[in-house]
Design a protein around this motif. Structure first.
Motif, PDB file in Angstrom:
ATOM      1  N   SER A  44      60.834 -45.729   4.268  1.00  0.00           N
ATOM      2  CA  SER A  44      62.023 -44.767   5.459  1.00  0.00           C
ATOM      3  C   SER A  44      62.063 -43.590   6.485  1.00  0.00           C
ATOM      4  O   SER A  44      61.845 -43.200   5.183  1.00  0.00           O
ATOM      5  CB  SER A  44      63.391 -45.747   4.877  1.00  0.00           C
ATOM      6  OG  SER A  44      63.152 -44.935   3.796  1.00  0.00           O
ATOM      7  N   ALA A  45      61.936 -43.697   6.577  1.00  0.00           N
ATOM      8  CA  ALA A  45      62.944 -42.504   7.740  1.00  0.00           C
ATOM      9  C   ALA A  45      63.616 -42.292   6.460  1.00  0.00           C
ATOM     10  O   ALA A  45      62.849 -40.955   6.880  1.00  0.00           O
ATOM     11  CB  ALA A  45      62.836 -42.310   9.165  1.00  0.00           C
ATOM     12  N   PRO A  46      64.649 -41.735   6.462  1.00  0.00           N
ATOM     13  CA  PRO A  46      65.621 -41.182   5.249  1.00  0.00           C
ATOM     14  C   PRO A  46      64.098 -40.595   4.448  1.00  0.00           C
ATOM     15  O   PRO A  46      64.474 -39.955   3.580  1.00  0.00           O
ATOM     16  CB  PRO A  46      66.241 -42.305   4.579  1.00  0.00           C
ATOM     17  CG  PRO A  46      66.802 -42.865   5.944  1.00  0.00           C
ATOM     18  CD  PRO A  46      65.213 -43.366   6.554  1.00  0.00           C
ATOM     19  N   PHE A  47      63.677 -41.805   3.476  1.00  0.00           N
ATOM     20  CA  PHE A  47      62.616 -41.357   2.364  1.00  0.00           C
ATOM     21  C   PHE A  47      61.743 -39.540   2.818  1.00  0.00           C
ATOM     22  O   PHE A  47      61.683 -39.279   2.432  1.00  0.00           O
ATOM     23  CB  PHE A  47      61.475 -42.474   1.682  1.00  0.00           C
ATOM     24  CG  PHE A  47      60.718 -42.164   0.789  1.00  0.00           C
ATOM     25  CD1 PHE A  47      61.594 -42.858   0.100  1.00  0.00           C
ATOM     26  CD2 PHE A  47      59.826 -41.986   1.468  1.00  0.00           C
ATOM     27  CE1 PHE A  47      60.566 -42.474  -2.029  1.00  0.00           C
ATOM     28  CE2 PHE A  47      58.834 -41.706  -0.269  1.00  0.00           C
ATOM     29  CZ  PHE A  47      59.417 -41.751  -1.332  1.00  0.00           C
ATOM     30  N   ALA A  48      61.027 -40.375   4.749  1.00  0.00           N
ATOM     31  CA  ALA A  48      60.711 -39.370   4.616  1.00  0.00           C
ATOM     32  C   ALA A  48      61.050 -38.095   4.707  1.00  0.00           C
ATOM     33  O   ALA A  48      60.737 -36.859   4.269  1.00  0.00           O
ATOM     34  CB  ALA A  48      59.727 -39.631   5.498  1.00  0.00           C
ATOM     35  N   GLN A  49      62.396 -38.261   5.496  1.00  0.00           N
ATOM     36  CA  GLN A  49      63.806 -37.147   4.991  1.00  0.00           C
ATOM     37  C   GLN A  49      63.188 -35.947   4.280  1.00  0.00           C
ATOM     38  O   GLN A  49      63.009 -34.914   4.375  1.00  0.00           O
ATOM     39  CB  GLN A  49      64.259 -37.163   5.668  1.00  0.00           C
ATOM     40  CG  GLN A  49      64.588 -37.170   7.547  1.00  0.00           C
ATOM     41  CD  GLN A  49      65.625 -37.538   7.978  1.00  0.00           C
ATOM     42  OE1 GLN A  49      66.496 -38.626   7.712  1.00  0.00           O
ATOM     43  NE2 GLN A  49      66.094 -37.646   8.859  1.00  0.00           N
ATOM     44  N   LEU A  50      63.905 -37.108   2.801  1.00  0.00           N
ATOM     45  CA  LEU A  50      64.024 -36.583   2.207  1.00  0.00           C
ATOM     46  C   LEU A  50      62.803 -35.333   0.878  1.00  0.00           C
ATOM     47  O   LEU A  50      62.852 -34.703   0.552  1.00  0.00           O
ATOM     48  CB  LEU A  50      64.966 -37.644   0.788  1.00  0.00           C
ATOM     49  CG  LEU A  50      66.103 -37.771   1.079  1.00  0.00           C
ATOM     50  CD1 LEU A  50      66.365 -39.105   0.434  1.00  0.00           C
ATOM     51  CD2 LEU A  50      66.982 -36.990   1.367  1.00  0.00           C
ATOM     52  N   GLN A  51      61.516 -36.518   1.429  1.00  0.00           N
ATOM     53  CA  GLN A  51      60.732 -35.477   0.888  1.00  0.00           C
ATOM     54  C   GLN A  51      59.916 -34.303   0.955  1.00  0.00           C
ATOM     55  O   GLN A  51      59.369 -33.535   0.499  1.00  0.00           O
ATOM     56  CB  GLN A  51      59.747 -36.550   0.965  1.00  0.00           C
ATOM     57  CG  GLN A  51      58.318 -37.020  -0.062  1.00  0.00           C
ATOM     58  CD  GLN A  51      57.480 -37.858   0.280  1.00  0.00           C
ATOM     59  OE1 GLN A  51      57.484 -38.363   0.663  1.00  0.00           O
ATOM     60  NE2 GLN A  51      56.420 -37.896  -0.851  1.00  0.00           N
ATOM     61  N   ALA A  52      60.345 -34.623   1.992  1.00  0.00           N
ATOM     62  CA  ALA A  52      59.356 -33.136   3.488  1.00  0.00           C
ATOM     63  C   ALA A  52      61.157 -32.201   2.855  1.00  0.00           C
ATOM     64  O   ALA A  52      60.143 -31.060   3.405  1.00  0.00           O
ATOM     65  CB  ALA A  52      59.854 -33.731   4.831  1.00  0.00           C
ATOM     66  N   ALA A  53      61.841 -32.480   2.705  1.00  0.00           N
ATOM     67  CA  ALA A  53      63.086 -31.433   2.511  1.00  0.00           C
ATOM     68  C   ALA A  53      63.149 -30.320   1.297  1.00  0.00           C
ATOM     69  O   ALA A  53      63.383 -29.295   1.462  1.00  0.00           O
ATOM     70  CB  ALA A  53      64.497 -31.941   2.569  1.00  0.00           C
ATOM     71  N   GLY A  54      62.161 -31.133   0.548  1.00  0.00           N
ATOM     72  CA  GLY A  54      62.161 -30.149  -0.954  1.00  0.00           C
ATOM     73  C   GLY A  54      63.059 -29.760  -1.499  1.00  0.00           C
ATOM     74  O   GLY A  54      62.938 -28.159  -1.889  1.00  0.00           O
ATOM     75  N   LEU A  55      64.180 -30.749  -1.317  1.00  0.00           N
ATOM     76  CA  LEU A  55      65.498 -30.125  -2.271  1.00  0.00           C
ATOM     77  C   LEU A  55      65.450 -30.373  -3.649  1.00  0.00           C
ATOM     78  O   LEU A  55      64.377 -31.625  -3.902  1.00  0.00           O
ATOM     79  CB  LEU A  55      66.366 -30.001  -1.185  1.00  0.00           C
ATOM     80  CG  LEU A  55      66.462 -31.790  -0.836  1.00  0.00           C
ATOM     81  CD1 LEU A  55      67.618 -32.698  -1.698  1.00  0.00           C
ATOM     82  CD2 LEU A  55      67.027 -31.852   0.112  1.00  0.00           C
ATOM     83  N   LYS A  56      66.421 -30.153  -3.988  1.00  0.00           N
ATOM     84  CA  LYS A  56      67.157 -31.085  -5.903  1.00  0.00           C
ATOM     85  C   LYS A  56      67.523 -31.761  -5.026  1.00  0.00           C
ATOM     86  O   LYS A  56      68.980 -31.971  -4.452  1.00  0.00           O
ATOM     87  CB  LYS A  56      67.880 -29.382  -6.232  1.00  0.00           C
ATOM     88  CG  LYS A  56      67.242 -28.239  -6.723  1.00  0.00           C
ATOM     89  CD  LYS A  56      68.320 -27.400  -7.653  1.00  0.00           C
ATOM     90  CE  LYS A  56      68.250 -26.405  -6.714  1.00  0.00           C
ATOM     91  NZ  LYS A  56      69.700 -25.032  -7.476  1.00  0.00           N
ATOM     92  N   LEU A  57      66.807 -32.752  -5.891  1.00  0.00           N
ATOM     93  CA  LEU A  57      67.675 -34.457  -5.578  1.00  0.00           C
ATOM     94  C   LEU A  57      67.602 -34.486  -6.797  1.00  0.00           C
ATOM     95  O   LEU A  57      67.074 -35.105  -7.095  1.00  0.00           O
ATOM     96  CB  LEU A  57      66.399 -35.086  -4.697  1.00  0.00           C
ATOM     97  CG  LEU A  57      66.902 -36.381  -4.024  1.00  0.00           C
ATOM     98  CD1 LEU A  57      68.275 -35.981  -3.058  1.00  0.00           C
ATOM     99  CD2 LEU A  57      65.708 -36.875  -2.969  1.00  0.00           C
ATOM    100  N   PHE A  58      68.880 -35.719  -6.674  1.00  0.00           N
ATOM    101  CA  PHE A  58      69.039 -36.507  -7.635  1.00  0.00           C
ATOM    102  C   PHE A  58      69.935 -37.834  -7.332  1.00  0.00           C
ATOM    103  O   PHE A  58      69.810 -38.290  -6.600  1.00  0.00           O
ATOM    104  CB  PHE A  58      70.368 -35.574  -8.551  1.00  0.00           C
ATOM    105  CG  PHE A  58      70.112 -34.877  -9.443  1.00  0.00           C
ATOM    106  CD1 PHE A  58      69.605 -34.145 -10.733  1.00  0.00           C
ATOM    107  CD2 PHE A  58      70.451 -33.345  -8.397  1.00  0.00           C
ATOM    108  CE1 PHE A  58      69.483 -32.819 -10.709  1.00  0.00           C
ATOM    109  CE2 PHE A  58      69.869 -31.751  -9.139  1.00  0.00           C
ATOM    110  CZ  PHE A  58      69.299 -31.684 -10.119  1.00  0.00           C
ATOM    111  N   ALA A  59      69.064 -39.473  -8.456  1.00  0.00           N
ATOM    112  CA  ALA A  59      70.398 -40.332  -7.971  1.00  0.00           C
ATOM    113  C   ALA A  59      70.903 -40.470  -9.033  1.00  0.00           C
ATOM    114  O   ALA A  59      70.038 -40.256 -10.229  1.00  0.00           O
ATOM    115  CB  ALA A  59      69.340 -41.254  -7.621  1.00  0.00           C
ATOM    116  N   LEU A  60      71.971 -41.476  -8.616  1.00  0.00           N
ATOM    117  CA  LEU A  60      72.510 -41.695  -9.808  1.00  0.00           C
ATOM    118  C   LEU A  60      71.581 -43.218 -10.677  1.00  0.00           C
ATOM    119  O   LEU A  60      71.793 -44.105 -10.102  1.00  0.00           O
ATOM    120  CB  LEU A  60      73.740 -42.507  -9.284  1.00  0.00           C
ATOM    121  CG  LEU A  60      75.444 -42.344 -10.528  1.00  0.00           C
ATOM    122  CD1 LEU A  60      74.962 -40.775 -11.440  1.00  0.00           C
ATOM    123  CD2 LEU A  60      76.629 -42.971  -9.589  1.00  0.00           C
TER     124      LEU A  60
END
Length: 97
Positions: A44-60
């Protein structure tokens, strides 16, 4: 100063995710919960955005399980006690309502 950004709305219904990504600082983190978990759908487009962002990402973890999704290796899965700890570790918490 760091901020924990908490996103709970689907990335397919509005532009909260894109707005959040624009304001994230280098010390900030993003927690996906609720329907925001759908941003982790591979391809998905959001998946690609998050992957490219290189940020500290957490998921519940509970929300991932409820939606039948798995977190990619660049996302840390946490439970509610870890969510509380994460909130304490940051100077501010910003919920994108």
């Amino acid at each position: 100063m760091s901020t924990l950004h908490v996103l709970s709305h689907s990335p397919f219904g509005d532009h909260r995710l894109a707005s959040c990504l624009r304001v994230l600082g280098n010390k900030d983190a993003l927690l996906l919960c609720g329907d925001a978990i759908y941003a982790l759908q591979p391809g998905s487009a959001p998946f690609a955005q998050l992957q490219a962002a290189g940020l500290k990402l957490f998921a519940l973890a509970e929300d991932l399980q409820a939606r039948g999704l798995q977190a990619p290796d660049w996302t840390k899965t946490i439970d509610y006690p870890a969510f509380v700890e994460l909130s304490i570790q940051h100077d501010k918490v910003n919920s994108w309502l």
